[in-house]
Design a protein around this motif. Sequence first.
Motif, mmCIF file in Angstrom:
data_model
loop_
_atom_site.group_PDB
_atom_site.id
_atom_site.type_symbol
_atom_site.label_atom_id
_atom_site.label_comp_id
_atom_site.label_asym_id
_atom_site.label_seq_id
_atom_site.Cartn_x
_atom_site.Cartn_y
_atom_site.Cartn_z
ATOM 1 N N LEU A 53 -48.263 73.872 -41.786
ATOM 2 C CA LEU A 53 -49.247 74.045 -40.723
ATOM 3 C C LEU A 53 -48.716 73.518 -39.398
ATOM 4 C CD1 LEU A 53 -52.257 74.881 -40.236
ATOM 5 C CD2 LEU A 53 -52.851 72.501 -40.641
ATOM 6 N N LEU A 54 -48.041 72.369 -39.447
ATOM 7 C CA LEU A 54 -47.452 71.790 -38.239
ATOM 8 C C LEU A 54 -46.432 72.744 -37.623
ATOM 9 C CD1 LEU A 54 -46.872 68.134 -39.490
ATOM 10 C CD2 LEU A 54 -48.564 68.861 -37.816
ATOM 11 N N ASP A 55 -45.612 73.336 -38.472
ATOM 12 C CA ASP A 55 -44.611 74.295 -37.987
ATOM 13 C C ASP A 55 -45.274 75.515 -37.350
ATOM 14 O OD1 ASP A 55 -42.592 72.664 -38.898
ATOM 15 O OD2 ASP A 55 -42.398 73.688 -40.834
ATOM 16 N N GLU A 56 -46.390 75.958 -37.942
ATOM 17 C CA GLU A 56 -47.091 77.131 -37.425
ATOM 18 C C GLU A 56 -47.693 76.857 -36.044
ATOM 19 O OE1 GLU A 56 -49.870 78.311 -40.399
ATOM 20 O OE2 GLU A 56 -48.327 79.106 -41.734
ATOM 21 N N ILE A 57 -48.176 75.644 -35.839
ATOM 22 C CA ILE A 57 -48.723 75.302 -34.520
ATOM 23 C C ILE A 57 -47.609 75.300 -33.480
ATOM 24 C CG2 ILE A 57 -49.752 73.449 -33.141
ATOM 25 C CD1 ILE A 57 -51.507 72.768 -35.441
ATOM 26 N N ASN A 63 -44.673 81.345 -29.145
ATOM 27 C CA ASN A 63 -44.788 82.808 -29.034
ATOM 28 C C ASN A 63 -46.105 83.397 -29.546
ATOM 29 O OD1 ASN A 63 -44.508 82.835 -31.878
ATOM 30 N ND2 ASN A 63 -42.284 82.848 -31.687
ATOM 31 N N GLY A 64 -47.024 82.539 -29.955
ATOM 32 C CA GLY A 64 -48.306 83.039 -30.446
ATOM 33 C C GLY A 64 -48.309 83.305 -31.932
ATOM 34 N N GLY A 65 -47.163 83.762 -32.443
ATOM 35 C CA GLY A 65 -47.032 84.003 -33.879
ATOM 36 C C GLY A 65 -48.150 84.858 -34.455
ATOM 37 N N GLN A 66 -48.558 84.509 -35.652
ATOM 38 C CA GLN A 66 -49.578 85.275 -36.366
ATOM 39 C C GLN A 66 -50.992 85.023 -35.852
ATOM 40 O OE1 GLN A 66 -50.361 83.816 -40.397
ATOM 41 N NE2 GLN A 66 -49.150 81.994 -39.940
ATOM 42 N N GLU A 161 -51.371 79.360 -21.256
ATOM 43 C CA GLU A 161 -52.755 79.530 -21.721
ATOM 44 C C GLU A 161 -52.898 79.027 -23.155
ATOM 45 O OE1 GLU A 161 -56.329 79.721 -20.772
ATOM 46 O OE2 GLU A 161 -54.927 80.593 -19.341
ATOM 47 N N ARG A 162 -51.873 79.225 -23.961
ATOM 48 C CA ARG A 162 -51.920 78.740 -25.346
ATOM 49 C C ARG A 162 -51.931 77.212 -25.385
ATOM 50 N NH1 ARG A 162 -48.301 83.098 -25.990
ATOM 51 N NH2 ARG A 162 -46.474 81.750 -26.231
ATOM 52 N N TRP A 207 -46.802 68.304 -30.742
ATOM 53 C CA TRP A 207 -48.060 68.922 -31.155
ATOM 54 C C TRP A 207 -48.583 68.402 -32.479
ATOM 55 C CZ3 TRP A 207 -45.412 70.703 -35.193
ATOM 56 C CH2 TRP A 207 -44.130 71.203 -34.973
ATOM 57 N N ARG A 208 -47.815 67.522 -33.126
ATOM 58 C CA ARG A 208 -48.303 66.936 -34.377
ATOM 59 C C ARG A 208 -49.602 66.175 -34.132
ATOM 60 N NH1 ARG A 208 -44.556 66.814 -38.546
ATOM 61 N NH2 ARG A 208 -42.614 67.849 -37.975
ATOM 62 N N GLU A 209 -49.759 65.627 -32.934
ATOM 63 C CA GLU A 209 -50.989 64.887 -32.625
ATOM 64 C C GLU A 209 -52.203 65.805 -32.698
ATOM 65 O OE1 GLU A 209 -51.503 64.970 -27.839
ATOM 66 O OE2 GLU A 209 -49.705 63.953 -28.539
ATOM 67 N N VAL A 210 -52.032 67.078 -32.345
ATOM 68 C CA VAL A 210 -53.145 68.024 -32.411
ATOM 69 C C VAL A 210 -53.582 68.216 -33.858
ATOM 70 C CG1 VAL A 210 -53.908 70.371 -31.924
ATOM 71 C CG2 VAL A 210 -52.354 69.216 -30.343
ATOM 72 N N THR A 211 -52.602 68.392 -34.744
ATOM 73 C CA THR A 211 -52.926 68.605 -36.152
ATOM 74 C C THR A 211 -53.517 67.359 -36.785
ATOM 75 O OG1 THR A 211 -51.090 70.146 -36.277
ATOM 76 C CG2 THR A 211 -52.010 69.407 -38.355
ATOM 77 N N LEU A 212 -52.986 66.192 -36.425
ATOM 78 C CA LEU A 212 -53.516 64.943 -36.976
ATOM 79 C C LEU A 212 -54.967 64.741 -36.554
ATOM 80 C CD1 LEU A 212 -50.441 62.581 -36.480
ATOM 81 C CD2 LEU A 212 -51.314 63.505 -38.632
ATOM 82 N N THR A 213 -55.254 64.992 -35.273
ATOM 83 C CA THR A 213 -56.618 64.860 -34.785
ATOM 84 C C THR A 213 -57.520 65.866 -35.466
ATOM 85 O OG1 THR A 213 -55.668 64.319 -32.634
ATOM 86 C CG2 THR A 213 -58.010 64.699 -32.675
#
Length: 272
Positions: A53-57, A63-66, A161-162, A207-213
């Motif tokens: 999940l961290l990698d996906e963020i 690039n927006g990815g999936q 924007e992302r 961005w790991r902080e986003v996932t942790l939060t």
Amino acid sequence: METKEYLLRELKEIEKWEKDQKGLWFWERITRLPFKLLDKVTPKFIQTKIGTLLDEIGGYIQNGGQYLSNKKSVYQFFEKKTGRPINELSDLQDVPVEEMKKVSLELADKRKGAATLQGASTGIGGIFTLAIDIPAILAISLKTLQEIAIIHGYDPNDKQERVYILKCLQFSTSDYVGKEAILNELSEISEKDDEKSREVISQIQGWREVTLTFTESFGWKKLFQMVPVAGIIFGAFANRSMISDLSETGTMLYQKRRIMERLGSVSNSTND
């Protein structure tokens, strides 16, 4: 176009909402603890899922990815709800903010329904389906925020924007200190100050902080979801309340951004 008085009145309401968001009650702090404790005993296969999940963020930022939303489907939804034909992003630039807010809230109701179903379905298997639920609710969260951005005339295809969208996500699940800092960062991105924007983008590379939060915000709700069968109820409630808070955050912050831009236009035209 709205009057300056109307825009200022709406801005005042949003600023009141922001002030209300900054308080973190004691019980809210307590509800974050179980997830932190849970992390120490989480099976390896779930930790692997969270690592993915961290990698996906990270990929989403680059690039927006999936996770990129389909703008055309948002245009169709907007047209269906307002009768206003929308063929491209520029058609939304002069739409009244009241219409933008109305469509955002209706879209939020639709996403809350999807999140409720997701939480209920993954609550059946307790801890084993929890690994599926967290990435799924993240996908719904990012999709919801992107669609709210599009409704307000902003393009998630833009990397900056992302970053703004991820900061909105982080804001909705942060404590008092976090909300204060994030509001300042969002203002810097909105002002399109290139130097400050680069600083914010640089900061969010962690961005790991986003996932942790994000994961901590589930707190006791996800702890109860680990109980097989009973987790159906708790999973549905947790996901619905998360998307409800998130969509409110996204709508308010994008409303403020659009209002500030229009007030700037009104001031410039008055000076001319």
